[in-house]
Motif scaffolding. Sequence first.
Motif, PDB file in Angstrom:
ATOM      1  N   ALA A   1      13.717  21.505  10.018  1.00 50.77           N
ATOM      2  CA  ALA A   1      12.714  21.989   9.071  1.00 50.77           C
ATOM      3  C   ALA A   1      11.374  22.205   9.761  1.00 50.77           C
ATOM      4  N   GLU A   2      11.019  21.296  10.661  1.00 47.87           N
ATOM      5  CA  GLU A   2       9.753  21.424  11.380  1.00 47.87           C
ATOM      6  C   GLU A   2       9.748  22.654  12.282  1.00 47.87           C
ATOM      7  N   CYS A   3      10.927  23.080  12.764  1.00 48.34           N
ATOM      8  CA  CYS A   3      11.027  24.288  13.593  1.00 48.34           C
ATOM      9  C   CYS A   3      10.937  25.558  12.755  1.00 48.34           C
ATOM     10  N   VAL A   4      11.628  25.554  11.619  1.00 45.13           N
ATOM     11  CA  VAL A   4      11.804  26.774  10.829  1.00 45.13           C
ATOM     12  C   VAL A   4      10.638  27.020   9.870  1.00 45.13           C
ATOM     13  N   ALA A   5      10.168  25.977   9.207  1.00 42.30           N
ATOM     14  CA  ALA A   5       9.184  26.151   8.139  1.00 42.30           C
ATOM     15  C   ALA A   5       7.916  26.894   8.557  1.00 42.30           C
ATOM     16  N   PRO A   6       7.376  26.673   9.767  1.00 44.02           N
ATOM     17  CA  PRO A   6       6.148  27.390  10.129  1.00 44.02           C
ATOM     18  C   PRO A   6       6.268  28.910  10.068  1.00 44.02           C
ATOM     19  N   LEU A   7       7.460  29.449  10.281  1.00 50.28           N
ATOM     20  CA  LEU A   7       7.630  30.898  10.221  1.00 50.28           C
ATOM     21  C   LEU A   7       7.473  31.428   8.797  1.00 50.28           C
ATOM     22  N   PHE A   8       7.566  30.527   7.793  1.00 49.15           N
ATOM     23  CA  PHE A   8       7.496  30.946   6.397  1.00 49.15           C
ATOM     24  C   PHE A   8       6.231  30.439   5.710  1.00 49.15           C
ATOM     25  N   ALA A   9       5.265  29.999   6.502  1.00 47.23           N
ATOM     26  CA  ALA A   9       3.990  29.560   5.935  1.00 47.23           C
ATOM     27  C   ALA A   9       3.224  30.773   5.397  1.00 47.23           C
ATOM     28  N   PRO A  10       2.360  30.573   4.402  1.00 47.50           N
ATOM     29  CA  PRO A  10       1.586  31.700   3.862  1.00 47.50           C
ATOM     30  C   PRO A  10       0.773  32.391   4.949  1.00 47.50           C
ATOM     31  N   GLY A  11       0.661  33.707   4.833  1.00 46.93           N
ATOM     32  CA  GLY A  11      -0.077  34.494   5.798  1.00 46.93           C
ATOM     33  C   GLY A  11       0.809  35.009   6.916  1.00 46.93           C
ATOM     34  N   GLU A  12       0.240  35.817   7.796  1.00 50.23           N
ATOM     35  CA  GLU A  12       0.993  36.377   8.915  1.00 50.23           C
ATOM     36  C   GLU A  12       1.371  35.295   9.911  1.00 50.23           C
ATOM     37  N   GLN A  13       2.639  35.328  10.345  1.00 51.93           N
ATOM     38  CA  GLN A  13       3.103  34.402  11.370  1.00 51.93           C
ATOM     39  C   GLN A  13       3.510  35.203  12.598  1.00 51.93           C
ATOM     40  N   ASP A  14       3.176  34.671  13.753  1.00 52.18           N
ATOM     41  CA  ASP A  14       3.414  35.362  15.016  1.00 52.18           C
ATOM     42  C   ASP A  14       4.776  34.974  15.575  1.00 52.18           C
ATOM     43  N   PHE A  15       5.704  35.931  15.601  1.00 50.91           N
ATOM     44  CA  PHE A  15       7.053  35.655  16.091  1.00 50.91           C
ATOM     45  C   PHE A  15       7.085  35.480  17.606  1.00 50.91           C
ATOM     46  N   SER A  16       6.020  35.828  18.276  1.00 54.65           N
ATOM     47  CA  SER A  16       5.993  35.646  19.728  1.00 54.65           C
ATOM     48  C   SER A  16       5.372  34.309  20.121  1.00 54.65           C
ATOM     49  N   ASP A  17       5.101  33.461  19.152  1.00 52.94           N
ATOM     50  CA  ASP A  17       4.505  32.149  19.416  1.00 52.94           C
ATOM     51  C   ASP A  17       5.478  31.309  20.243  1.00 52.94           C
ATOM     52  N   VAL A  18       5.131  31.027  21.475  1.00 51.76           N
ATOM     53  CA  VAL A  18       6.044  30.315  22.373  1.00 51.76           C
ATOM     54  C   VAL A  18       6.297  28.888  21.896  1.00 51.76           C
ATOM     55  N   ARG A  19       5.394  28.354  21.088  1.00 52.75           N
ATOM     56  CA  ARG A  19       5.605  26.995  20.580  1.00 52.75           C
ATOM     57  C   ARG A  19       6.829  26.927  19.681  1.00 52.75           C
ATOM     58  N   VAL A  20       7.053  27.981  18.905  1.00 51.91           N
ATOM     59  CA  VAL A  20       8.232  28.028  18.039  1.00 51.91           C
ATOM     60  C   VAL A  20       9.498  28.039  18.881  1.00 51.91           C
ATOM     61  N   HIS A  21       9.525  28.877  19.932  1.00 55.69           N
ATOM     62  CA  HIS A  21      10.716  28.974  20.772  1.00 55.69           C
ATOM     63  C   HIS A  21      10.956  27.673  21.532  1.00 55.69           C
ATOM     64  N   ARG A  22       9.863  27.021  21.944  1.00 55.79           N
ATOM     65  CA  ARG A  22      10.008  25.753  22.651  1.00 55.79           C
ATOM     66  C   ARG A  22      10.646  24.704  21.733  1.00 55.79           C
ATOM     67  N   ARG A  23      10.210  24.668  20.477  1.00 54.93           N
ATOM     68  CA  ARG A  23      10.789  23.704  19.539  1.00 54.93           C
ATOM     69  C   ARG A  23      12.263  24.008  19.293  1.00 54.93           C
ATOM     70  N   LEU A  24      12.587  25.298  19.154  1.00 54.68           N
ATOM     71  CA  LEU A  24      13.988  25.674  18.944  1.00 54.68           C
ATOM     72  C   LEU A  24      14.843  25.308  20.156  1.00 54.68           C
ATOM     73  N   ARG A  25      14.310  25.558  21.352  1.00 54.48           N
ATOM     74  CA  ARG A  25      15.063  25.237  22.563  1.00 54.48           C
ATOM     75  C   ARG A  25      15.280  23.728  22.680  1.00 54.48           C
ATOM     76  N   GLU A  26      14.277  22.943  22.323  1.00 53.95           N
ATOM     77  CA  GLU A  26      14.410  21.491  22.385  1.00 53.95           C
ATOM     78  C   GLU A  26      15.376  20.968  21.333  1.00 53.95           C
ATOM     79  N   LEU A  27      15.476  21.681  20.201  1.00 52.00           N
ATOM     80  CA  LEU A  27      16.368  21.249  19.125  1.00 52.00           C
ATOM     81  C   LEU A  27      17.823  21.565  19.419  1.00 52.00           C
ATOM     82  N   THR A  28      18.080  22.654  20.136  1.00 49.08           N
ATOM     83  CA  THR A  28      19.446  23.139  20.335  1.00 49.08           C
ATOM     84  C   THR A  28      20.402  22.089  20.892  1.00 49.08           C
TER      85      THR A  28
END
Length: 415
Positions: A335-362
């Motif tokens: 949830a902590e990885c996915v939810a930020p992409l659905f927060a109100p307002g524009e979200q940056d899909f190139s945010d490396v922090r999101v990919h880092r969290r996903l890679r650590e979760l895998t």
Amino acid sequence: MRERGRTRRLMGLGARTGGAMLKTRLGGQADWRALGEALFEGLSELKGPAMKLAQVMSQWDDLLPPDLAEELARLQRQAEPMPWPRIRETLVLQYGDIDHYFSDIEERPFASASMGQVHRATTHEGDTVVLKVQYPGLAEVLESDLIQVRRIMRLGRWFKVPQARLDALFEELAVSLREELDYPAEAAALARYRKRYQDNPHLVIPEPLLELSGKHVLAMRFVGGTPLRDLATADDATRQGIAQTLADWLTEELFSYGELHADPHAGNFAADDQGRLVIYDLGAVISVPEARLTAMMQLLDATLKYDPMAMDEALLQMGGRQGQGAPLSLYREAAECVAPLFAPGEQDFSDVRVHRRLRELTPKVWAAMDRLQPPADTLLLSRALNGHYWNLVRLGARLDMHKRTAPLLTRARAA
């Protein structure tokens, strides 16, 4: 003889892959770069189902060892084309006298894939068309190739994926590959989509030319464009426009028509000189039942509420997970990885922090795979959505996913 040679080569590649995985499982260090180079060279030449499977795997670049993922990704953009004399065999099979239909056909393809390649041609009337040409003999060797692919996929049991799940994934892959060889069905899909989106000023879908199409060749009117994978250096406005159109189109496909483009290969999409999204390939379109969409949105709803118990229940209702389910802490991390992409307002899909969290979760997800199992009938759907997500990442998309999904979540809660 040729079929036996294919089988031997596929078995050899499968054995080499299994050896690398076993070495890693026993605590050793596999040379993933060397394996990737061998797979690229072998599958680039052989084409067919095994190459398609490798292309699918390459889209999971947060799962594979980086060196292996990088080499497999080359299959999507650098695969060696089949020599012209072999392609000409298919053209003669389709047309007989090729010169009767075309004044010129470019021998060098401008796109090469796992099941066929695309050549530009000119008719005697001066029209520029593209010919999607099926690799010669592929339909005849498809089933024997699939037998070897099934054997390779059994290696997934080392990652605690139950055989039933692997069988389901194989069946979905086999069905999609057989459908990709059905060019008349793809021509019908192109016509259907052109009619569906004829009033959308942001989408372009090539016109199928039925009088030049058949079982082995699909002819379309030429539509120029810059492939999505080459848009990294395009101006921001172009990239954001294409990303917005892609996201809107996928949402409409799923929730208005119950369908999804299931081959998110970046080469299947482009931007034309007016900044419109061009969709070249409709050889893989899957239907998505309303009940499945509702269940997926209920899982997303639980995820956005950071409710691990509700996430587990939603996954169970979808037909996934076994035994006691995954640790609740894993759901919280997801949830902590996915939810930020659905927060109100524009979200940056190139945010490396999101990919880092996903890679650590895998790795944690795979460690719990014996209990946390994806529903067997959503594997192809999940793979397609994952591929489209990475296309948005490549575009550096900035999207308001909260605004886009809010009405869909409301509808799912009421179901």
